[in-house]
Design an enzyme around this catalytic site. Structure first.
Site, PDB file in Angstrom:
ATOM      1  N   CYS A   2      38.313  42.338  46.254  1.00 35.75           N
ATOM      2  CA  CYS A   2      39.537  41.579  46.465  1.00 35.75           C
ATOM      3  C   CYS A   2      40.166  41.294  45.103  1.00 35.75           C
ATOM      4  O   CYS A   2      39.662  40.451  44.361  1.00 35.75           O
ATOM      5  CB  CYS A   2      39.218  40.279  47.204  1.00 35.75           C
ATOM      6  N   CYS A  34      42.221  41.476  54.125  1.00 37.79           N
ATOM      7  CA  CYS A  34      42.422  40.948  52.778  1.00 37.79           C
ATOM      8  C   CYS A  34      42.330  39.427  52.787  1.00 37.79           C
ATOM      9  O   CYS A  34      43.336  38.715  52.791  1.00 37.79           O
ATOM     10  CB  CYS A  34      43.745  41.392  52.180  1.00 37.79           C
TER      11      CYS A  34
END
Length: 401
Positions: free
Chosen positions: A345, A162
């Protein structure tokens, strides 16, 4: 104990469980073993929200045995060594297993030790990290106590799971300070080992506006190398105008540190890793998810060498490609499925605000919705906070999404 499996899967996280569940939905008589030593399974994307004080940490964890697909066998052990030439591997218990096909999805390793003083200070002295279940709640506690002060947020130069996470908590913290009247008297700094705010131009432009709105100072090409918790000083390495490495010190009231990351050590030292790669990623074909050297081995997830952003959304696209290609190989057919590098994201930019970045291998936007995803939206905040956790536990891990 059974020691031979038709398909062995290394890793019981998002990638390993998703692949096992999808394989068994397509072919219920497969004999599958999943090797993972962990007692608990975590939904890690919500830890940013935990750090921001808007998500219950206890809703991010379940027992590993409860997410293992019913028809799969959970082998509660850790890998010691791979012997791909003999289609076998050895676990730390000393037990060896053989397989017809292997799926390698062990997740990523957090290299806390690469930053001196970080691990010893986590959870105290204002040193925070949302990268563990144990420490994510401390981020919000620190934010609540700080008042006006100097807050530092760091990102390493290595790929990380991430990639937007170091920024998301920074924007939440800045918004928290703004809401409580402290932002104008505070300093918020972003120290990144990278060279830009985000790799996709469209979203980078949007994020630079967010940075300007909060008055955040950005420092690129800076790697965190040491934390002195008692004195509340962070040390960074960067290069000066003569291309010489120099060390700088910064005081802080709060620091959120993102550790450097790499493939697990048992992958790095194995024949499965990319040769001469210090980070040790599993050597996979970026389109088919098949190993470049050992054709009965596949992989996906954060330990992969595929040049995509390492996110749960990427796994969601990789897993069905892997499953179809593995079944094709078993049937003697060509590997026709291709992964295009898709990743997503959800970039939290404040409370109730979110930009949904979706893109491919070429860092070109690959968006789902008909509206402009480069704009901050409350609807995408709801997607992140309500829909995605449900989707993960009830659909993705069960192989239906």
């Amino acid at each position: 104990m059974k020691t031979h499996y038709q398909i062995l899967i290394v890793g019981g996280g998002n990638a390993g469980i998703s692949v096992a569940a999808q394989l068994l939905r397509k072919k219920g008589d497969l004999v599958i073993g999943i090797i993972d030593p962990s007692e608990k399974h975590y939904y890690q994307p919500a830890w940013t929200l935990v750090g921001g004080g808007v998500f219950d940490i206890n809703k991010t964890v379940r027992k590993e045995k409860d997410v293992i697909p019913e028809k799969a066998v959970w082998i509660k052990d850790a890998i010691e060594k791979f012997q791909p030439e003999s289609n076998s591997l050895t676990c730390k218990s000393g037990t060896s297993f053989t397989y017809d096909y292997l799926v390698v999805a062990p997740g990523i390793q957090l290299d806390w030790y690469k930053i001196k003083g970080l691990k010893e200070n986590l959870g105290k002295n204002g040193v925070c990290s949302n990268y563990t279940f144990e420490t994510a709640p401390y981020t919000f506690k620190t934010l609540q106590k700080m008042g006006a002060g100097k807050a530092i947020f760091t990102a390493p130069s290595t790929p990380i799971k991430c990639g937007g996470a170091p920024q998301k908590i920074m924007y939440l913290a800045a918004d928290f300070l703004r809401k409580h009247g402290f932002l104008k008297q505070s300093e918020v700094h972003f120290y990144s080992g990278g060279s830009i705010i985000f790799g996709v131009k469209k979203y980078a432009e949007a994020l630079n506006k967010v940075v300007a709105r909060y008055g955040i100072e950005t420092h690129f090409g800076h790697n965190l190398v040491e934390i002195d918790g008692d004195k509340k000083i962070a040390y960074f390495e960067t290069k000066n105008g003569n291309d010489e490495v120099v060390r700088i010190a910064q005081e802080f009231d709060m620091i959120h540190a993102t550790p450097p990351q790499s493939a697990p050590d048992f992958i790095k030292k194995s024949p499965l890793a990319v040769k001469d790669d210090p980070l040790g990623w599993v050597d996979l074909h970026k389109d088919t998810m098949q190993h470049n050297q050992f054709k009965n081995i596949f992989g996906c997830g954060d330990a992969s060498s595929t040049p995509n952003s390492k996110t749960g959304a990427a796994i969601r696209e990789q897993a069905p490609v892997l499953v179809k290609n593995l079944l094709s190989l078993m049937d003697g057919k060509q590997l026709a499925e291709k992964y295009n590098g898709y990743s997503s994201c959800p970039l939290v930019t404040g409370y109730g605000k979110l930009i949904l970045a979706e893109f491919d291998y070429n860092n070109e936007p690959l968006e789902t919705f008909p509206f402009d995803q480069g704009k901050e939206r409350y609807s995408i905040w709801l997607l992140k906070t309500k829909v995605l956790p449900w989707l993960y536990w009830d659909k993705i891990l069960k192989g239906t999404a």
